[in-house]
Design a protein around this motif. Structure first.
Motif, short mmCIF file in Angstrom:
data_model
loop_
_atom_site.label_atom_id
_atom_site.label_comp_id
_atom_site.label_asym_id
_atom_site.label_seq_id
_atom_site.Cartn_x
_atom_site.Cartn_y
_atom_site.Cartn_z
N ALA A 250 -5.65 -15.65 -3.77
CA ALA A 250 -6.81 -16.22 -3.08
C ALA A 250 -6.72 -17.74 -2.99
CB ALA A 250 -8.10 -15.82 -3.80
N VAL A 251 -6.03 -18.36 -3.93
CA VAL A 251 -5.88 -19.82 -3.94
C VAL A 251 -4.78 -20.27 -3.00
CG1 VAL A 251 -5.30 -21.82 -5.36
CG2 VAL A 251 -6.77 -20.01 -6.29
N PHE A 252 -3.63 -19.61 -3.06
CA PHE A 252 -2.43 -20.15 -2.42
C PHE A 252 -2.06 -19.50 -1.09
CE2 PHE A 252 -2.01 -21.31 -6.88
CZ PHE A 252 -1.67 -22.65 -6.79
N LEU A 253 -2.64 -18.36 -0.74
CA LEU A 253 -2.31 -17.71 0.53
C LEU A 253 -3.38 -18.01 1.57
CD1 LEU A 253 -0.94 -14.21 -0.56
CD2 LEU A 253 0.25 -16.41 -0.40
N PRO A 254 -3.00 -17.98 2.85
CA PRO A 254 -4.00 -18.18 3.91
C PRO A 254 -5.09 -17.11 3.86
CG PRO A 254 -1.77 -18.39 4.78
CD PRO A 254 -1.63 -17.87 3.38
N GLU A 255 -6.25 -17.42 4.43
CA GLU A 255 -7.40 -16.52 4.35
C GLU A 255 -7.11 -15.17 5.00
OE1 GLU A 255 -10.26 -16.69 2.74
OE2 GLU A 255 -9.56 -18.56 1.85
N ASP A 256 -6.30 -15.14 6.07
CA ASP A 256 -6.08 -13.87 6.75
C ASP A 256 -5.23 -12.90 5.93
OD1 ASP A 256 -3.77 -15.32 7.03
OD2 ASP A 256 -3.74 -15.31 9.22
N PHE A 257 -4.65 -13.36 4.82
CA PHE A 257 -3.89 -12.46 3.96
C PHE A 257 -4.79 -11.62 3.07
CE2 PHE A 257 -0.25 -14.66 5.42
CZ PHE A 257 0.87 -13.95 5.04
N ALA A 258 -6.08 -11.91 3.06
CA ALA A 258 -7.02 -11.11 2.26
C ALA A 258 -7.04 -9.65 2.71
CB ALA A 258 -8.42 -11.70 2.33
N VAL A 259 -6.72 -9.39 3.99
CA VAL A 259 -6.75 -8.01 4.49
C VAL A 259 -5.68 -7.15 3.84
CG1 VAL A 259 -7.73 -8.73 6.68
CG2 VAL A 259 -5.25 -8.55 6.45
N LEU A 260 -4.69 -7.77 3.19
CA LEU A 260 -3.63 -7.02 2.53
C LEU A 260 -4.01 -6.58 1.13
CD1 LEU A 260 -0.48 -9.10 3.59
CD2 LEU A 260 -1.45 -7.08 4.70
N GLU A 261 -5.16 -7.07 0.64
CA GLU A 261 -5.59 -6.66 -0.69
C GLU A 261 -6.16 -5.25 -0.65
OE1 GLU A 261 -5.02 -8.39 -3.41
OE2 GLU A 261 -4.12 -10.00 -2.21
N GLN A 262 -6.38 -4.68 -1.82
CA GLN A 262 -6.79 -3.28 -1.92
C GLN A 262 -8.09 -3.01 -1.18
OE1 GLN A 262 -6.99 -1.96 -5.98
NE2 GLN A 262 -6.60 0.16 -5.43
#
Length: 297
Positions: A250-262
């Motif tokens: 959540a700190v180091f990846l872009p916001e759109d990578f949140a969709v890859l979380e569970q």
């Protein structure tokens, strides 16, 4: 009686030891003061042990270099069509930061304390006025000091050697701070608790390292978490490393990578809840299992 009264009013009696700041009952140093003193002792001992420095301090940095070199030609990783792409090294950086916290706390302390039990160090310390609280403070403080140095070295290398862009938003670094503090504290307490499992110092590495290696593979450190089967993600969610890695992503990846979380969001609230829960579990387990000597010794 008048002489005694005047002496008391004028100051302490001749030969009396003045009470120092931080002293406990009877003029002895407090548990906190002794614990702080032991932090320096523990840090020096840590850096005098080459295998501990390599496998818990430098290992994440070495793995970041391997991942960056091995997959640099495979192109950027994207969260989806049209999303911002990031390098392989940038994607693995958060997981390796989380792994560094786990290794510095759980692996280092579990093996170190098991060795101290085996060689008689804890038995000798148990015969001194040293409190278990001061002993714990020294160990936990050492993990925080080495954890901070390790994370700083990893981030410095990421930015200068591997060309990974670090976040600039203050709120991102605030998230990093509380995830780091909770992660390191949890790892340290779980390491103290896990040290009771090995029956000897010689078997400690064989007991501890496989457990942590499995957790790293299923928690998104060495494998991309979103490609793991759902049942494996669910198993990883039962343990703190998954939440530490998720908080760091959540700190180091872009916001759109949140969709890859569970759950397709960063779930920072649940990250905090999970780490606080494991912090309490580690504290209780440490208190219940720690002994200066093994019960079956």
């Amino acid at each position: 009686m008048s002489t005694q009264t005047s002496t008391t009013a004028a100051g302490p009696a001749r030969g009396a030891r003045p009470t120092r700041v931080g002293d406990g009952a009877g003029g002895r140093p407090s548990r906190l003061a002794v614990g702080i003193t032991r932090i320096g002792h523990e840090v020096r001992g840590y850096f005098r042990t080459p295998d501990a420095v390599f496998f818990t301090f430098l290992f994440p940095l070495i793995m970041l270099g391997i991942f960056t070199a091995a997959f640099s030609s495979s192109g950027d990783i994207q969260a989806g069509p049209g999303s911002e792409g990031i390098s392989v090294g940038a994607y693995y950086l958060p997981g390796l930061l989380a792994a560094g916290m786990l290794l510095s706390g759980v692996q280092n302390l579990a093996i170190d304390i098991a060795m101290e039990k085996s060689d008689g160090t804890l038995k000798r310390l148990g015969g001194t006025p040293l409190s278990p609280v001061s002993y714990f403070l020294g160990k936990i403080g050492q993990v925080f000091v080495t954890g901070v140095l390790q994370a700083a070295l990893l981030l410095l290398a990421a930015a200068t050697v591997f060309g990974i862009a670090l976040p600039t938003e203050p709120e991102k670094w605030l998230t990093f701070a509380w995830v780091f503090v909770l992660g390191v504290g949890t790892s340290a307490l779980l390491g103290i608790a896990l040290s009771a499992v090995p029956r000897s110092g010689k078997s400690a590495a064989a007991v501890v390292i496989p457990i942590l290696l499995v957790l790293q593979f299923i928690s998104g450190v060495y494998l991309q978490f979103y490609v793991l089967p759902e049942w494996m993600q669910n198993v990883a969610s039962l343990f703190p490393l998954k939440w530490m890695a998720q908080g760091m992503r959540a700190v180091f990846l872009p916001e759109d990578f949140a969709v890859l979380e569970q759950n397709e969001v960063w779930d920072l609230g649940w990250v905090a809840v999970a780490l606080l829960l494991w912090l309490v579990i580690g504290l209780v387990a440490s208190k219940l299992t720690f002994r200066w000597i093994r019960r079956d010794a």
